[in-house]
Write an enzyme that holds these catalytic residues in place. Structure first.
Site, PDB file in Angstrom:
ATOM      1  N   ASP A 126       0.825  -1.194   0.000  1.00 24.33           N
ATOM      2  CA  ASP A 126       0.000   0.000   0.000  1.00 24.33           C
ATOM      3  C   ASP A 126       0.869   1.256   0.000  1.00 24.33           C
ATOM      4  O   ASP A 126       1.499   1.566   1.005  1.00 24.33           O
ATOM      5  CB  ASP A 126      -0.892  -0.049   1.248  1.00 24.33           C
ATOM      6  CG  ASP A 126      -1.868   1.111   1.315  1.00 24.33           C
ATOM      7  OD1 ASP A 126      -1.953   1.876   0.330  1.00 24.33           O
ATOM      8  OD2 ASP A 126      -2.542   1.249   2.342  1.00 24.33           O
ATOM      9  N   ASP A 327      -2.032   6.197  -5.925  1.00 31.08           N
ATOM     10  CA  ASP A 327      -2.252   5.286  -4.806  1.00 31.08           C
ATOM     11  C   ASP A 327      -2.398   3.863  -5.334  1.00 31.08           C
ATOM     12  O   ASP A 327      -3.203   3.613  -6.225  1.00 31.08           O
ATOM     13  CB  ASP A 327      -3.526   5.728  -4.066  1.00 31.08           C
ATOM     14  CG  ASP A 327      -3.814   4.884  -2.844  1.00 31.08           C
ATOM     15  OD1 ASP A 327      -2.873   4.294  -2.290  1.00 31.08           O
ATOM     16  OD2 ASP A 327      -4.990   4.814  -2.438  1.00 31.08           O
TER      17      ASP A 327
END
Ligand SMILES: *[C@@H]1O[C@H](CO)[C@@H](O)[C@H](O)[C@H]1NC(C)=O
Ligand SMILES: *[C@@H]1O[C@H](CO)[C@@H](O)[C@H](O)[C@H]1NC(C)=O
Length: 448
Positions: A126, A327
């Site tokens: 992440d 992201d």
């Protein structure tokens, strides 16, 4: 027409690619490469129980929660943890404990060795969060079901608890947004994602093994005693954002704060997550944007979008008002309302030969391709400051429920000031390079 690509109509396979066994290749220049798999992919070992696989609507709902939490972190900057205080450890954190709650975080996983003897654990990676954590025995409060055996720090010769008095403990606040707690003199971390998922437990250090030659002693991580969320059976999360506690920064002495990945597009292809090394000449870099200053996100400055080779008429103020981040954990790219509207209009115009069908959750431009053998659709490209043009892969344009409902994989934000997010569907097959020390992000042509 060179600005268009022709694809076969695809069958609506939701589960995309995955690599089950991790495989490390240590290349030259201190590169370590991990295989990347899709969390819900059909070939993922994590994907045993089909009943637990979230539906498209659930994935998109989770994605909305993540986007909300990103916007709140960006608007609060470092103050996000002010309401959460773990100093009184008995109070835990006021985090809703709902079962089956979801994590809005990443869809791609890698496997890393923890402890001595080494135990392989598969983690969601992440770029939107910092601390790395894994579920730990004895799971004194609660652990969700994971595929691999839960890590047991007591059975590792190299695990150490961090004490509350250590200055390492106080570093947690910037990585998690939550003031660390203390339990029998052991430092307690807490991290919350989106609305409902979280991890809470002891802050520890441990030996991490990426490859035979790439070993990190004293890696700081969360040993989770109370974890909730739909992590797809993964053992935890690998934090690749920019805070000093992130994996990227902790391994910077070896890899120089440099990593790259390629998110695979299908079950027959293989992705990678690589630390260290350099970028090929084909990679073009855009500087990190001011929008992410004071946060650990990777901010970009979007300058335009083109559809079928024509630039959309979007005022530059539209993107400067919102800012953009990239992201790995947001699925669908989010755009300011005016930009999405321009994209949708141009795309619908180019696709007018095909019948529209019902929207799918946040996706409002969906087609029924069931009567076609092949479909021609316009190429979509993004440009970022520094004259970086990124032509999306064909697999980065649609999100398919089934052949009769194939949707343009972009969504508009509700508010013009909400951040634009370059999501993981749009990153598929691209080489995405993060040069944290050089404060820049690069894009290269398909590398997986
Ligand atoms: C870490 O600290 C906790 C809380 O004090 C304790 O219960 C646990 O046994 C410690 N773990 C190890 C491996 O020392
Ligand atoms: C679409 O597919 C059909 C049959 O497979 C083929 O005959 C046709 O040429 C294709 N269309 C284009 C534009 O390539």
């Amino acid at each position: 027409m060179t600005n268009y690509m022709l694809i076969d109509v695809f069958i609506g396979v939701r589960c995309e690619c995955v690599l089950t066994n991790w495989e490390f290749n240590t290349g030259p220049n201190g590169k370590a490469s991990l295989k990347v798999t899709h969390k819900y992919g059909p070939c993922s070992q994590l994907h045993r129980d089909k009943a637990k696989t979230p539906t498209h609507a659930e994935i998109l709902q989770q994605d909305e929660s993540r986007v909300k939490s990103i916007n709140s972190r960006l608007s609060n900057k470092l103050a996000s943890g002010d309401n959460n205080d773990l100093r009184n450890s008995k109070a835990s954190v006021n985090i809703p404990a709902k079962s089956g709650s979801t994590i809005g975080t990443g869809n791609y996983v890698v496997t890393i060795g923890f402890g001595t003897p080494k135990k392989d654990l598969t983690l969601v990676f992440d770029t939107g969060s910092d601390i790395t954590w894994t579920q730990c025995e004895p799971c004194s409060k609660s652990c969700y079901q994971q595929k691999e055996p839960i890590f047991n720090p007591s059975a590792s010769n190299t695990y150490t608890n961090i004490t509350c008095s250590s200055n390492l403990c106080s570093k947690l606040i910037s990585a998690t947004g939550i003031t660390p707690g203390c339990s029998s003199s052991t430092c307690v971390y807490g991290i919350q994602y989106g609305d409902q998922s979280f991890s809470l437990g002891f802050f520890g250090k441990e030996k991490l093994t990426l490859t035979q030659t790439d070993v990190f002693n004293d890696f700081l991580f969360g040993c989770g005693q109370n974890n909730q969320g739909l992590f797809g059976g993964a053992a935890g999360l690998l934090g690749l954002a920019r805070d000093p506690l992130s994996f990227v920064q902790q391994t910077a002495p070896k890899y120089g704060g440099f990593f790259s990945y390629c998110l695979p597009s299908s079950s027959s292809s293989t992705g990678h997550l690589t630390f260290g090394g350099g970028a090929s000449n084909a990679v073009k870099f855009t500087p990190l944007s001011k929008v992410s200053d004071g946060t650990s996100f990777y901010g970009l400055d979007t300058t335009g979008i083109s559809v079928g080779g024509s630039s959309l008429a979007i005022s530059p103020s539209v993107f400067s008002a919102s800012g953009t981040i990239i992201d790995s954990g947001t699925v669908i790219t989010r755009l300011p309302p005016a930009a999405y509207s321009a994209l949708k209009t141009a795309f619908r115009e180019a696709m007018k030969a095909y019948p529209l069908t019902d929207p799918l959750s946040i996706l409002d431009t969906c087609y029924d391709f069931s009567k076609y053998d092949n479909v021609t659709f316009p190429k979509i490209a993004f440009s970022f400051s520094g004259r970086v043009n990124v032509l999306l892969d064909g697999t980065g344009v649609f999100y398919a429920q089934k052949t009769s409902q194939v949707c343009l994989a972009f969504a508009g934000n509700g508010d013009a000031s909400d951040v634009a997010i370059f999501g993981n569907v749009q990153q598929k097959r691209l080489e995405v390079v993060y040069d944290v020390a050089g404060r820049r992000v690069g894009f290269g042509p398909a590398s997986c």
